[in-house]
Design a protein around this motif. Structure first.
Motif, PDB file in Angstrom:
ATOM      1  N   LYS A 186      -0.693  21.427   9.729  1.00  0.00           N
ATOM      2  CA  LYS A 186      -0.588  21.465   8.472  1.00  0.00           C
ATOM      3  C   LYS A 186      -1.861  22.273   8.046  1.00  0.00           C
ATOM      4  O   LYS A 186      -1.644  23.274   7.192  1.00  0.00           O
ATOM      5  CB  LYS A 186      -0.687  19.926   7.798  1.00  0.00           C
ATOM      6  CG  LYS A 186      -0.511  20.484   6.249  1.00  0.00           C
ATOM      7  CD  LYS A 186      -0.468  18.954   5.621  1.00  0.00           C
ATOM      8  CE  LYS A 186      -0.314  18.967   4.172  1.00  0.00           C
ATOM      9  NZ  LYS A 186      -0.093  17.501   3.619  1.00  0.00           N
ATOM     10  N   ILE A 187      -3.070  22.129   8.527  1.00  0.00           N
ATOM     11  CA  ILE A 187      -4.323  22.913   8.044  1.00  0.00           C
ATOM     12  C   ILE A 187      -4.175  24.403   8.470  1.00  0.00           C
ATOM     13  O   ILE A 187      -4.429  25.313   7.730  1.00  0.00           O
ATOM     14  CB  ILE A 187      -5.608  22.201   8.851  1.00  0.00           C
ATOM     15  CG1 ILE A 187      -5.712  20.937   8.082  1.00  0.00           C
ATOM     16  CG2 ILE A 187      -6.691  23.174   8.537  1.00  0.00           C
ATOM     17  CD1 ILE A 187      -5.998  21.239   6.800  1.00  0.00           C
ATOM     18  N   MET A 188      -3.683  24.628   9.664  1.00  0.00           N
ATOM     19  CA  MET A 188      -3.370  25.812  10.144  1.00  0.00           C
ATOM     20  C   MET A 188      -2.439  26.693   9.267  1.00  0.00           C
ATOM     21  O   MET A 188      -2.472  27.921   8.933  1.00  0.00           O
ATOM     22  CB  MET A 188      -3.074  25.999  11.713  1.00  0.00           C
ATOM     23  CG  MET A 188      -4.102  25.800  12.571  1.00  0.00           C
ATOM     24  SD  MET A 188      -5.504  26.623  12.493  1.00  0.00           S
ATOM     25  CE  MET A 188      -4.942  28.324  12.858  1.00  0.00           C
ATOM     26  N   ARG A 189      -1.658  26.306   8.685  1.00  0.00           N
ATOM     27  CA  ARG A 189      -0.399  26.590   7.941  1.00  0.00           C
ATOM     28  C   ARG A 189      -0.970  27.012   6.430  1.00  0.00           C
ATOM     29  O   ARG A 189      -0.795  28.212   6.157  1.00  0.00           O
ATOM     30  CB  ARG A 189       0.773  25.848   7.620  1.00  0.00           C
ATOM     31  CG  ARG A 189       1.644  25.777   8.703  1.00  0.00           C
ATOM     32  CD  ARG A 189       3.091  24.953   8.488  1.00  0.00           C
ATOM     33  NE  ARG A 189       3.882  24.821   9.596  1.00  0.00           N
ATOM     34  CZ  ARG A 189       4.685  24.021   9.671  1.00  0.00           C
ATOM     35  NH1 ARG A 189       4.735  23.019   8.483  1.00  0.00           N
ATOM     36  NH2 ARG A 189       5.546  23.456  10.480  1.00  0.00           N
ATOM     37  N   MET A 190      -2.030  26.219   6.153  1.00  0.00           N
ATOM     38  CA  MET A 190      -2.775  26.450   4.839  1.00  0.00           C
ATOM     39  C   MET A 190      -3.731  27.768   4.965  1.00  0.00           C
ATOM     40  O   MET A 190      -3.692  28.478   3.992  1.00  0.00           O
ATOM     41  CB  MET A 190      -3.270  25.265   4.472  1.00  0.00           C
ATOM     42  CG  MET A 190      -2.571  24.170   3.906  1.00  0.00           C
ATOM     43  SD  MET A 190      -3.352  22.618   3.378  1.00  0.00           S
ATOM     44  CE  MET A 190      -4.185  22.978   2.149  1.00  0.00           C
ATOM     45  N   VAL A 191      -4.208  27.653   6.090  1.00  0.00           N
ATOM     46  CA  VAL A 191      -5.369  28.683   6.404  1.00  0.00           C
ATOM     47  C   VAL A 191      -4.484  30.023   6.575  1.00  0.00           C
ATOM     48  O   VAL A 191      -5.040  30.939   5.840  1.00  0.00           O
ATOM     49  CB  VAL A 191      -6.279  28.380   7.783  1.00  0.00           C
ATOM     50  CG1 VAL A 191      -6.978  29.657   8.037  1.00  0.00           C
ATOM     51  CG2 VAL A 191      -7.150  27.208   7.276  1.00  0.00           C
ATOM     52  N   ILE A 192      -3.533  30.001   7.305  1.00  0.00           N
ATOM     53  CA  ILE A 192      -2.709  31.350   7.441  1.00  0.00           C
ATOM     54  C   ILE A 192      -2.263  31.788   6.103  1.00  0.00           C
ATOM     55  O   ILE A 192      -2.118  33.023   5.899  1.00  0.00           O
ATOM     56  CB  ILE A 192      -1.860  31.066   8.553  1.00  0.00           C
ATOM     57  CG1 ILE A 192      -2.370  31.071   9.804  1.00  0.00           C
ATOM     58  CG2 ILE A 192      -0.680  32.232   8.495  1.00  0.00           C
ATOM     59  CD1 ILE A 192      -1.363  30.682  11.015  1.00  0.00           C
TER      60      ILE A 192
END
Length: 94
Positions: free
Chosen positions: A40-46
């Protein structure tokens, strides 16, 4: 005494194995939840990176539009865009 020792070892082994299984199950669940959180964090960062990149490219396109077609100087074009982005930022902060 032998019977009590036998029962003590049997119950001890049973509860020890049961607790070990519970511990392993909890660790497995925690790993899955951490993996979901990382995803979820990686999706938000991307998505934030893509948003910032698109904002930068749109800003450049607006500047080149003001320079080419409206015939403003580069300084005035950057000033206008900076003021517009500052106003948008203030409005988003409110």
């Amino acid at each position: 005494m032998a019977i009590l020792d036998f029962l003590k070892e049997s119950f001890g082994d049973f509860f020890s194995n049961m607790m070990h299984n519970k511990k392993e199950d909890m660790i497995y669940r925690m790993k899955i939840e951490m993996w979901k959180f990382q995803k979820k964090i990686m999706r938000m960062v991307i998505s934030a990176f893509i948003l910032l990149l698109s904002l930068a490219l749109l800003s450049l396109s607006i500047i080149f539009y003001l320079i080419e077609y409206v015939h403003l100087s580069k300084t005035l074009s950057f000033l206008i865009l900076g003021i517009v982005l500052l106003i948008i930022g203030i409005l988003l902060k409110i």
